[in-house]
Design a protein around this motif. Structure first.
Motif, short mmCIF file in Angstrom:
data_model
loop_
_atom_site.label_atom_id
_atom_site.label_comp_id
_atom_site.label_asym_id
_atom_site.label_seq_id
_atom_site.Cartn_x
_atom_site.Cartn_y
_atom_site.Cartn_z
N ARG A 178 6.31 1.20 -6.22
CA ARG A 178 7.00 1.06 -4.59
C ARG A 178 6.76 2.60 -4.50
O ARG A 178 6.74 2.79 -3.07
CB ARG A 178 8.53 0.79 -4.77
N ARG A 179 7.05 3.36 -5.33
CA ARG A 179 6.68 4.98 -4.90
C ARG A 179 5.33 5.21 -4.55
O ARG A 179 5.06 6.12 -3.56
CB ARG A 179 6.99 5.69 -6.31
N ALA A 180 4.27 4.19 -4.99
CA ALA A 180 3.12 4.41 -4.45
C ALA A 180 2.80 3.70 -3.12
O ALA A 180 1.83 3.82 -2.45
CB ALA A 180 2.08 3.91 -5.42
N GLY A 181 3.85 3.19 -2.69
CA GLY A 181 3.53 2.42 -1.21
C GLY A 181 3.54 0.86 -1.44
O GLY A 181 3.04 0.22 -0.19
N VAL A 182 3.17 0.19 -2.65
CA VAL A 182 2.82 -0.90 -2.62
C VAL A 182 4.08 -1.87 -2.30
O VAL A 182 5.33 -1.43 -2.56
CB VAL A 182 2.57 -1.19 -4.05
N GLN A 183 4.24 -3.14 -1.56
CA GLN A 183 5.02 -4.00 -1.33
C GLN A 183 5.38 -4.68 -2.56
O GLN A 183 4.51 -5.43 -3.36
CB GLN A 183 4.70 -4.94 -0.05
N VAL A 184 6.65 -4.62 -2.97
CA VAL A 184 7.16 -5.27 -4.52
C VAL A 184 8.33 -6.24 -4.13
O VAL A 184 9.01 -6.10 -3.44
CB VAL A 184 7.53 -4.23 -5.28
N THR A 185 7.99 -7.54 -4.79
CA THR A 185 8.95 -8.47 -5.02
C THR A 185 9.29 -8.74 -6.21
O THR A 185 8.59 -9.02 -7.08
CB THR A 185 8.50 -9.85 -4.22
N VAL A 186 10.65 -8.84 -6.65
CA VAL A 186 10.77 -9.03 -8.27
C VAL A 186 11.69 -10.32 -7.98
O VAL A 186 12.69 -10.69 -7.34
CB VAL A 186 11.75 -7.94 -8.91
N TYR A 187 11.20 -11.51 -8.85
CA TYR A 187 11.82 -12.63 -9.03
C TYR A 187 12.55 -12.62 -10.44
O TYR A 187 11.89 -12.41 -11.36
CB TYR A 187 10.74 -13.64 -9.13
N ASP A 188 13.93 -13.33 -10.15
CA ASP A 188 14.57 -13.62 -11.50
C ASP A 188 15.54 -14.65 -11.53
O ASP A 188 16.21 -15.00 -10.35
CB ASP A 188 15.47 -12.11 -11.76
N ARG A 189 15.55 -15.26 -12.84
CA ARG A 189 16.47 -16.36 -12.73
C ARG A 189 17.88 -16.17 -12.68
O ARG A 189 18.73 -16.98 -12.32
CB ARG A 189 16.44 -17.31 -14.27
N HIS A 190 18.41 -14.82 -13.03
CA HIS A 190 19.91 -14.55 -12.82
C HIS A 190 20.27 -13.88 -11.36
O HIS A 190 19.34 -13.91 -10.48
CB HIS A 190 20.28 -13.57 -13.67
N ASP A 191 21.42 -13.78 -11.50
CA ASP A 191 22.01 -13.37 -10.08
C ASP A 191 22.36 -11.93 -10.01
O ASP A 191 22.63 -11.23 -8.91
CB ASP A 191 23.54 -13.91 -9.78
N ARG A 230 -6.66 -0.73 -9.96
CA ARG A 230 -7.52 -2.00 -9.40
C ARG A 230 -7.48 -1.92 -7.72
O ARG A 230 -8.58 -2.05 -7.25
CB ARG A 230 -6.75 -3.26 -9.71
N PHE A 231 -6.53 -1.62 -7.13
CA PHE A 231 -6.32 -1.69 -5.68
C PHE A 231 -7.14 -0.61 -5.03
O PHE A 231 -7.79 -0.53 -4.08
CB PHE A 231 -4.82 -1.48 -5.50
N ASP A 232 -7.22 0.50 -5.79
CA ASP A 232 -8.10 1.61 -5.32
C ASP A 232 -9.38 1.38 -5.49
O ASP A 232 -10.24 1.78 -4.60
CB ASP A 232 -7.71 3.10 -6.09
N ALA A 233 -9.71 0.84 -6.57
CA ALA A 233 -11.33 0.46 -6.68
C ALA A 233 -11.90 -0.75 -5.53
O ALA A 233 -12.72 -0.37 -5.14
CB ALA A 233 -11.39 0.03 -8.00
N ARG A 234 -10.68 -1.49 -5.31
CA ARG A 234 -11.07 -2.33 -4.09
C ARG A 234 -11.39 -1.78 -2.71
O ARG A 234 -12.17 -2.09 -2.19
CB ARG A 234 -10.10 -3.54 -4.11
N GLN A 235 -10.54 -0.66 -2.60
CA GLN A 235 -10.73 0.00 -1.37
C GLN A 235 -11.88 0.66 -1.33
O GLN A 235 -12.42 1.14 -0.23
CB GLN A 235 -9.33 0.85 -1.20
N ALA A 236 -11.97 1.37 -2.44
CA ALA A 236 -13.37 2.19 -2.44
C ALA A 236 -14.74 1.48 -2.42
O ALA A 236 -15.81 1.66 -2.20
CB ALA A 236 -13.52 2.98 -3.84
N ALA A 237 -14.54 0.41 -2.90
CA ALA A 237 -15.72 -0.54 -2.95
C ALA A 237 -16.68 -1.05 -1.49
O ALA A 237 -17.89 -0.48 -1.48
CB ALA A 237 -15.47 -2.05 -3.59
N PRO A 238 -15.95 -1.13 -0.41
CA PRO A 238 -16.78 -1.14 0.67
C PRO A 238 -17.22 0.02 1.09
O PRO A 238 -18.39 -0.01 1.78
CB PRO A 238 -15.64 -1.65 1.88
N ILE A 239 -16.44 1.15 1.07
CA ILE A 239 -17.24 2.48 1.24
C ILE A 239 -18.40 2.77 0.64
O ILE A 239 -19.29 3.24 1.16
CB ILE A 239 -16.01 3.53 0.91
N ALA A 240 -18.28 2.64 -0.68
CA ALA A 240 -19.60 2.72 -1.52
C ALA A 240 -20.69 1.91 -1.27
O ALA A 240 -22.07 2.28 -0.97
CB ALA A 240 -19.22 2.50 -3.09
#
Length: 488
Positions: free
Chosen positions: A168-181, A476-486
């Protein structure tokens, strides 16, 4: 000038924060150690030798910069100490409370090895971050820029929350799933308040939620949502479920009433303390008040159980362990605390079955009235180098009990079956196979961290795994973004 504030281990004795008297603390679930005063924290930090090879740092799973923040505390530079501490540890105030420092950083302190008594690293670590929160030095999570990628994290324990923080500090959208309340996993429901008060965990949960992490609680994968649905919603998935399947005991009357799992017992106690409606606690099934309690096991979970039973008002509390004191896996500091509070340890003993009687019928069956105990001795070392316990013929007896708590450790649930995902590779122990560095699994874009990979382990290892997996996903995300540029 700075050097004058350090290297005081010769003239200054080791001190822990003041510990509440046993007769006082055994009546409530408040933390047993008081907070360091600023002067005492600086004094204890000044005992650090600033050695050239900091074994405390080497033996910390997170490789925290311990000598650096000890020096800053000794110099009165607390805000900087917090920044250094937070740089490598997502939850330093939690690790300072519950890490077994006697087996990790403090146990490998150079001045401890030289006979001067270790630096009280854990207590200073706790003090730094508690002070930072009080002073308003802990900034909100505000990414510099939002990213379009999203990550789903299954499990809101320390590994999942650590990964959520980094992502989240890097700006990624994060969803956490948990069985407890509530988020927190075993930090909320498994660890008693006398070791980790719940508002400490909830404070971090609130920070994550305020920073944009979405929590989907009361959501069990395989029941409320499928694993494939989570994968379809996110660019990557982290499995951080922990291990909750308890190891079982067999033998006569092993299914009698009053024989309970440690996880059920501790969860009921923690939920009751949080103000939840807990029928099993109110009925007495998961409440030690007025009962003769026997806990079976020698790890940290067993220590949590015996000390909880004391606080619930048990008439007696005994802990059976098949090896001797020096061979038990739990923290020796915890054993000492338990003994001070009135727990009796019965070493070199193992359960051989249970006594039960209809005179105390429970739920239409019979209730436990005792544990058949087999006395043991330590024989030849096993494959791990530990001496194997051997039964002493004719050395069995019955230990009276109204409540027996099984604290024999935890095993992973069968996730490939529960999630209808047979291609999710597991080891012969049922833990998920994951790369040692990236924590990637056999499924593309799926990572696994913490106990579900390591087996039952420490919170600090889960935090390390979560941070590493988050870093690998960002790569992994950064490599994906760099691939089209390359390609252009």
């Amino acid at each position: 000038m700075a050097a004058n504030r350090m290297l005081k281990f010769v003239t200054t004795d080791r001190h822990m924060p003041d510990k509440r008297a046993a007769e006082d603390r055994r009546t409530d679930f408040g933390e047993i150690y008081r907070e360091f005063a600023a002067e005492r924290a600086a004094e204890q930090a000044s005992r650090c030798s600033q050695c050239g090879v900091p074994y405390c740092q080497t033996h910390c799973p997170l490789h925290n910069n311990i000598p650096d923040w000890l020096r800053l505390v000794a110099e009165g530079r607390l805000r900087e100490a917090y920044e250094v501490s937070q740089a490598t540890n997502t939850f330093p105030e939690i690790c300072g409370r519950i890490c077994p420092q006697d087996r990790l950083c403090e146990g490998n302190c150079v001045i401890e090895q030289s006979g001067h008594g270790t630096v009280t690293i854990g207590a200073v670590e706790k003090y730094i971050t508690d002070t930072a929160f009080e002073m308003g030095w802990v900034p909100a999570i505000r990414p510099r820029a939002e990213r379009t990628e999203s990550v789903g994290i299954i499990g809101a324990g320390p590994g999942g929350l650590a990964a959520a923080d980094v992502l989240r500090r890097a700006g990624v959208q994060v969803t956490v799933y948990d069985r407890h309340d509530r988020a927190g996993g075993l930090m909320i429901y498994g660890i008693p308040g006398f070791k980790l008060e719940k508002d400490v965990v909830m404070r971090r949960n609130a920070q994550l939620a305020d920073g944009g992490v979405e929590f989907r609680l009361n959501t069990e994968v395989g029941r409320d949502i499928t694993f494939d649905e989570i994968r379809a919603r996110h660019d990557a998935v982290i499995v951080a479920t922990g291990v909750y399947k308890s190891r079982e005991l067999q033998g006569d009357n092993h299914d009698a009433g009053g024989i309970v799992r440690a996880i059920d017992y501790l969860t009921a106690s923690n939920r009751y303390g949080l103000g939840d409606d807990v029928p099993g606690f109110v009925s007495g099934e998961l409440n030690a008040e007025g009962r003769r309690v026997v806990v079976i096991g020698g790890g940290d979970t067993a220590m949590d159980c015996v000390r909880t039973a004391i606080r619930q008002g048990a008439s007696s509390v005994r802990c059976l362990y098949r090896r001797d004191r020096s061979n038990m896996p739990g923290s020796q500091r915890e054993v000492a605390n338990a003994e001070e509070e009135g727990v009796e340890f019965v070493w070199l003993t193992a359960p051989a079955g249970f006594e039960a009687g209809s005179q105390a019928a429970m739920a239409g069956g019979v209730a436990v009235s005792g544990v058949r105990v087999q006395t043991m001795r330590l024989g030849e070392p096993d494959a791990t180098g530990r001496q194997s316990p051997e039964a002493i013929e004719g050395g069995d007896y019955v230990e009276a009990a109204d409540l027996v708590i099984k604290a024999l450790g935890f095993e992973p649930e069968e996730l490939p079956t529960l999630w209808s995902k047979p291609e999710l590779e597991v080891t012969r122990w049922g833990t998920i196979k994951a790369d040692f560095r990236t924590h990637a699994t056999a499924l593309d874009g799926v990572y696994a961290v913490g106990d579900i990979v390591r087996g039952a382990s420490l919170v600090v290892w889960a935090i390390r795994d979560g941070r590493e997996a988050a870093d690998a996903i960002l790569e992994r995300f950064d490599a994906r973004q760099a691939a089209p540029i390359a390609a252009e």
